[in-house]
Design a protein around this motif. Structure first.
Motif, short mmCIF file in Angstrom:
data_model
loop_
_atom_site.label_atom_id
_atom_site.label_comp_id
_atom_site.label_asym_id
_atom_site.label_seq_id
_atom_site.Cartn_x
_atom_site.Cartn_y
_atom_site.Cartn_z
N VAL A 139 -7.13 6.93 -6.03
CA VAL A 139 -6.11 5.88 -6.14
C VAL A 139 -6.20 4.93 -4.94
O VAL A 139 -6.17 3.71 -5.10
CB VAL A 139 -4.70 6.50 -6.25
CG1 VAL A 139 -3.62 5.44 -6.11
CG2 VAL A 139 -4.55 7.25 -7.56
N LEU A 140 -6.31 5.50 -3.75
CA LEU A 140 -6.39 4.66 -2.56
C LEU A 140 -7.69 3.87 -2.52
O LEU A 140 -7.72 2.72 -2.06
CB LEU A 140 -6.23 5.51 -1.29
CG LEU A 140 -4.86 6.18 -1.15
CD1 LEU A 140 -4.82 7.03 0.11
CD2 LEU A 140 -3.73 5.17 -1.16
N GLU A 141 -8.76 4.45 -3.02
CA GLU A 141 -10.03 3.72 -3.11
C GLU A 141 -9.87 2.52 -4.03
O GLU A 141 -10.35 1.42 -3.72
CB GLU A 141 -11.14 4.65 -3.63
CG GLU A 141 -12.49 3.99 -3.73
CD GLU A 141 -13.03 3.46 -2.41
OE1 GLU A 141 -13.69 2.40 -2.43
OE2 GLU A 141 -12.78 4.08 -1.35
N SER A 142 -9.19 2.71 -5.13
CA SER A 142 -8.96 1.61 -6.06
C SER A 142 -8.16 0.49 -5.40
O SER A 142 -8.47 -0.69 -5.59
CB SER A 142 -8.22 2.13 -7.30
OG SER A 142 -7.89 1.07 -8.15
N MET A 179 0.83 -1.22 0.00
CA MET A 179 0.00 0.00 0.00
C MET A 179 0.87 1.26 0.00
O MET A 179 0.52 2.26 -0.63
CB MET A 179 -0.94 0.00 1.21
CG MET A 179 -2.03 -1.04 1.18
SD MET A 179 -3.31 -0.70 -0.03
CE MET A 179 -4.12 0.71 0.71
N GLU A 180 1.99 1.21 0.70
CA GLU A 180 2.88 2.37 0.76
C GLU A 180 3.42 2.71 -0.63
O GLU A 180 3.53 3.89 -0.99
CB GLU A 180 4.04 2.08 1.72
CG GLU A 180 5.00 3.25 1.86
CD GLU A 180 6.19 2.90 2.74
OE1 GLU A 180 6.62 3.80 3.48
OE2 GLU A 180 6.69 1.75 2.70
N ILE A 181 3.74 1.70 -1.42
CA ILE A 181 4.23 1.93 -2.78
C ILE A 181 3.16 2.66 -3.60
O ILE A 181 3.46 3.63 -4.31
CB ILE A 181 4.63 0.60 -3.46
CG1 ILE A 181 5.91 0.07 -2.79
CG2 ILE A 181 4.82 0.76 -4.97
CD1 ILE A 181 6.25 -1.36 -3.16
N ILE A 182 1.92 2.22 -3.49
CA ILE A 182 0.82 2.86 -4.20
C ILE A 182 0.65 4.31 -3.73
O ILE A 182 0.50 5.23 -4.53
CB ILE A 182 -0.49 2.07 -4.01
CG1 ILE A 182 -0.38 0.73 -4.73
CG2 ILE A 182 -1.70 2.86 -4.49
CD1 ILE A 182 -1.46 -0.27 -4.37
N LEU A 185 -11.93 -5.09 -1.10
CA LEU A 185 -12.72 -5.34 0.11
C LEU A 185 -14.11 -4.73 -0.01
O LEU A 185 -14.25 -3.60 -0.47
CB LEU A 185 -12.02 -4.71 1.33
CG LEU A 185 -10.60 -5.18 1.63
CD1 LEU A 185 -10.01 -4.35 2.76
CD2 LEU A 185 -10.59 -6.65 1.97
N ASP A 186 -15.11 -5.46 0.45
CA ASP A 186 -16.46 -4.88 0.51
C ASP A 186 -16.58 -4.07 1.80
O ASP A 186 -15.66 -4.03 2.62
CB ASP A 186 -17.54 -5.96 0.39
CG ASP A 186 -17.58 -6.96 1.55
OD1 ASP A 186 -17.22 -6.60 2.69
OD2 ASP A 186 -17.98 -8.12 1.31
N ALA A 187 -17.72 -3.42 1.99
CA ALA A 187 -17.90 -2.53 3.14
C ALA A 187 -17.72 -3.25 4.47
O ALA A 187 -17.07 -2.73 5.39
CB ALA A 187 -19.28 -1.87 3.07
N GLN A 188 -18.26 -4.43 4.59
CA GLN A 188 -18.14 -5.18 5.85
C GLN A 188 -16.69 -5.58 6.11
O GLN A 188 -16.20 -5.49 7.24
CB GLN A 188 -19.04 -6.42 5.85
CG GLN A 188 -19.00 -7.20 7.15
CD GLN A 188 -19.36 -6.35 8.37
OE1 GLN A 188 -20.38 -5.69 8.38
NE2 GLN A 188 -18.53 -6.36 9.40
#
Length: 148
Positions: A117-120, A23-26, A125-128
């Motif tokens: 970008v972070l949302e992508s 995630m940090e790379i993104i 993962l779904d909301a739950q």
């Protein structure tokens, strides 16, 4: 013990660390692609966007910069016209940093792009699952903090 049944603390840490690094790379790539500077520049603008005028030393502490490094980063943002320095109304010894209209525009636009970008990256993962992950990470984080 095979990999799927390894639930040791060490394995938990390794999985968490690998996920964080991915995630940090993104995150870093996304911020670099915004063209506003590095992570420090983005972090300063983001803090001011959410907190309003903030003392320069408080910003440095929040993002882990030394007084020399935060001064250099603030100088860069000031030269670009994104922030201004000014005395605190209650304590004139304190120097507050405030976003300018140009700074507000650039961070608002940048945050929107960065959030997409972070949302992508979290779209797997779904909301739950997101809710559960956040709860678990907070639980582990608070516990680890209590041990340090």
């Amino acid at each position: 013990m095979n990999q799927t049944s390894n639930i040791s603390g060490m394995h938990v840490w390794l999985v968490l660390w690998k996920a964080y690094k991915a995630m940090e790379i993104i995150d870093k790539r996304s911020i670099a692609d915004l063209g506003i500077g590095g992570i420090s520049d983005f972090a300063i603008l983001e803090i001011l966007h959410h907190k309003g005028p903030t003392p320069i030393n408080a910003i440095g502490k929040k993002i882990g910069l030394t007084s020399g490094s935060i001064t250099t980063a603030v100088d860069r943002a000031e030269k670009k016209g994104w922030i201004v320095r000014g005395p605190d109304e209650k304590d004139r010894r304190v120097v507050n940093i405030t976003l300018t209209q140009s700074g507000t525009k650039i961070i608002s636009e940048s945050m929107e792009k960065h959030a997409a970008v972070l949302e992508s990256s979290a779209s797997v993962l779904d909301a739950q699952e997101r809710t559960t992950l956040i709860q678990i990470l907070k639980k582990v984080g608070y516990h680890a903090q209590s041990l340090s």
